[in-house]
Design a protein around this motif. Sequence first.
Motif, PDB file in Angstrom:
ATOM      1  N   TYR A 117       0.723  -1.178  -0.190  1.00 15.00           N
ATOM      2  CA  TYR A 117       0.134   0.074  -0.234  1.00 15.00           C
ATOM      3  C   TYR A 117       0.555   0.779  -0.210  1.00 15.00           C
ATOM      4  O   TYR A 117       0.882   2.384   0.112  1.00 15.00           O
ATOM      5  N   HIS A 151       6.195   8.575 -12.813  1.00 11.07           N
ATOM      6  CA  HIS A 151       5.367   9.903 -13.151  1.00 11.07           C
ATOM      7  C   HIS A 151       4.357   8.659 -14.378  1.00 11.07           C
ATOM      8  O   HIS A 151       4.057   9.659 -14.956  1.00 11.07           O
ATOM      9  N   ARG A 176      -0.189  16.250  -3.349  1.00 11.00           N
ATOM     10  CA  ARG A 176      -1.196  14.539  -2.721  1.00 11.00           C
ATOM     11  C   ARG A 176      -2.511  15.497  -2.538  1.00 11.00           C
ATOM     12  O   ARG A 176      -2.020  15.606  -1.614  1.00 11.00           O
ATOM     13  N   LEU A 196      -9.696  -2.757  -6.369  1.00 12.08           N
ATOM     14  CA  LEU A 196      -8.443  -1.618  -5.508  1.00 12.08           C
ATOM     15  C   LEU A 196      -7.133  -2.340  -7.131  1.00 12.08           C
ATOM     16  O   LEU A 196      -6.411  -1.053  -7.255  1.00 12.08           O
ATOM     17  N   VAL A 232      -3.234   5.813  -6.427  1.00 17.60           N
ATOM     18  CA  VAL A 232      -2.844   4.541  -4.540  1.00 17.60           C
ATOM     19  C   VAL A 232      -3.813   4.438  -3.528  1.00 17.60           C
ATOM     20  O   VAL A 232      -4.451   5.111  -2.960  1.00 17.60           O
ATOM     21  N   VAL A 233      -3.655   3.379  -3.107  1.00 19.86           N
ATOM     22  CA  VAL A 233      -5.141   2.768  -1.869  1.00 19.86           C
ATOM     23  C   VAL A 233      -4.395   2.339  -0.589  1.00 19.86           C
ATOM     24  O   VAL A 233      -3.478   1.399  -0.910  1.00 19.86           O
ATOM     25  N   ARG A 234      -4.422   3.369   0.351  1.00 17.22           N
ATOM     26  CA  ARG A 234      -3.652   2.626   1.623  1.00 17.22           C
ATOM     27  C   ARG A 234      -4.931   2.157   2.963  1.00 17.22           C
ATOM     28  O   ARG A 234      -6.094   3.129   2.959  1.00 17.22           O
ATOM     29  N   TYR A 285      -3.010   2.440   8.990  1.00 13.12           N
ATOM     30  CA  TYR A 285      -2.727   1.466   9.939  1.00 13.12           C
ATOM     31  C   TYR A 285      -2.835   1.703  11.158  1.00 13.12           C
ATOM     32  O   TYR A 285      -2.891   3.514  12.066  1.00 13.12           O
ATOM     33  N   SER A 312       0.087  -3.107  11.557  1.00 11.43           N
ATOM     34  CA  SER A 312      -0.257  -2.875  10.155  1.00 11.43           C
ATOM     35  C   SER A 312      -1.418  -2.842   9.378  1.00 11.43           C
ATOM     36  O   SER A 312      -1.836  -3.016   8.215  1.00 11.43           O
ATOM     37  N   GLU A 313      -2.683  -3.610   9.989  1.00 11.42           N
ATOM     38  CA  GLU A 313      -3.805  -3.873   9.114  1.00 11.42           C
ATOM     39  C   GLU A 313      -4.959  -2.474   9.015  1.00 11.42           C
ATOM     40  O   GLU A 313      -4.828  -2.051   9.544  1.00 11.42           O
ATOM     41  N   PHE A 343     -10.030   3.428   4.049  1.00  9.35           N
ATOM     42  CA  PHE A 343      -8.843   3.596   3.049  1.00  9.35           C
ATOM     43  C   PHE A 343      -8.839   5.116   3.079  1.00  9.35           C
ATOM     44  O   PHE A 343      -9.691   5.848   2.345  1.00  9.35           O
ATOM     45  N   ASN A 376      -4.047  10.427  -5.459  1.00  9.56           N
ATOM     46  CA  ASN A 376      -2.854   9.968  -6.394  1.00  9.56           C
ATOM     47  C   ASN A 376      -1.237   9.388  -6.453  1.00  9.56           C
ATOM     48  O   ASN A 376      -0.929  10.010  -5.918  1.00  9.56           O
ATOM     49  N   GLN A 377      -1.255   9.013  -7.471  1.00  7.88           N
ATOM     50  CA  GLN A 377       0.220   8.610  -7.203  1.00  7.88           C
ATOM     51  C   GLN A 377       0.962   9.532  -8.581  1.00  7.88           C
ATOM     52  O   GLN A 377       2.550  10.123  -7.680  1.00  7.88           O
ATOM     53  N   MET A 378       0.811  10.665  -9.056  1.00  3.03           N
ATOM     54  CA  MET A 378       1.466  10.891  -9.567  1.00  3.03           C
ATOM     55  C   MET A 378       1.851  12.559  -9.965  1.00  3.03           C
ATOM     56  O   MET A 378       0.323  12.699  -9.572  1.00  3.03           O
TER      57      MET A 378
END
Lengths: 180, 362
Positions: A46, A117, B177, B197, B206-208, B211, B215-216, B222, B226-228
């Motif tokens: 994650y 990216h 972000r 997912l 991204v999905v997190r 925690y 860490s579960e 959730f 964004n990742q980029m």
Amino acid sequence: MQCQECNQRQATLHFTKIVNAKKTEMHLCEVCAKEKGDEFPGSNSYSIHDLLSGLLNVDPSAGSGAGYSKREEKEYTLQCPKCKLSYKDFINKSRFGCSYCYQAFSAKLDPILKRVHGGNHTHTGKIPKRQGGRLILQREISSLKTKMQEHIDQEEFELAAEVRDQIRELQETREKEEGQ
Amino acid sequence: MSLEQFISNAISPWMKNPGPDDDIVMSTRIRLARNLEDFPFPSTTSQEAARALYKHVYERLSQTSKEKVGDLVWLSMDGLSHIEKTVLVEKHLTSPQLAEDSLQGAVVLNNDETISMMVNEEDHLRIQCLSPGFQLSEGYKYADELDDWIEGNVTYAFDEKKGYLTSCPTNVGTGMRASVMMHLPALVSTQQLNRILPAVSQLGLVVRGIYGEGSEARGNLFQISNQMTLGKSEEDIIEELRGVVLQLIERERSTRRELLKHNQLQLADQVHRSYGILANSRIIESKEAGNHLSTLRLGIDLDLIQGIEGNILNELMVLIQPAFLQQFAEQELTADGRDERRATLIRERLKLENIQDGGGET
Ligand SMILES: [Zn+2]
Ligand SMILES: [Zn+2]
């Protein structure tokens, strides 16, 4: 939480592996995750930094140590003149030391940024408002300089002189703004 | 201090306000990573350079008018106790890294804690704007204005081609972000989320899980972000994220309706059992508490139980973390001691509510 491999660094990657309905959890720092990378194909992570593990892992010294060209060796000894961070340390830490590192490592940077990216390596977002004025002015001046050179090459000297005056005007504006 | 006072001091003021789609979206966060020209990045900096950066930022920002921002409180980490720092971490106002490792780390907060700016974290400045419910555009507008005000007073490290220059190559470009915290119990219980997912991550998001001590992912919460950050404008990033979140909201809502239609009795049973455990336990671990709070919250949203405030999940998920439990107990606690205090805190909290049966029996 500490990395369960080295017990030194902060664990930033949390993997869950499910094998035969048995769940295993791994808590790793980026460095150890990079090393373990091959063991966890498709593992369910994650963390945003997971992308970096593997991506930056293009360390030639990690290979046999032989068979590298002079050019590759030279790139690998790149160093930022301002903060003295070496390219090698940048790869290890995956952090820049200062804003000049971007220029110092620019030859190697675009492929890395593209992989992080989604194929992009050029900013298309916000430009800072106050500094932006200066940037836009600079962009204009350099495009006029190209234009002036073209006129000179074509021996169109009168047109070149016109463009030269325009450049002077913009440069004066810039100096005035910077003087404030 | 009474429990009501304790809670009202512990919870960020903005968390008490309702927000759009807050049956599913708990909160929205916009974070901008910014660095100043001519100062080394925090990862390589010295104690002196870090202090110089902090002093520079403080002098520039505390001397200018800021009617859009309001009063700001500057908290430097070395002036805080371990517990105070941990409380800031548990409220998501600062990161564990800033609290424990950073040189000359500081956090700047406004009155309702919708703004929290970290100084000397991984980047010189991490500007963070928090809002209740689903408010991506509003959140960005707010962060953008704040960013303009800051940039009016300091000089950012910015490059025409690379954008805002950041310590980590994953943040360069917009440095933004955008994150949305979602409560997705129905998608989890019907095992749809597992299938969703991978698709979400293919869209560059991204999905997190959230925690806790372990860490579960806890409490079916959730965070989608964004990742980029390079090659897309802030508006594009927000639009793409919004599209995915809207779909998730729709899926979660329709799955909840389906569950209610076909399994109302079982659902009501689960909700009341969860309430029973929360209202009666003497010892409870954070993971178990998180899961029952999630079920209880689902019951509130589906009207299966009445008389409990809807934001009890947000509130208690913050309060049952270690530093808050120790503040509540006014002493340091072992893990066992925390499990006991956690149970007590939740029981006490539920006593403040006027619980009634919902539409369980039709
Ligand atoms: Zn490690
Ligand atoms: Zn450098």
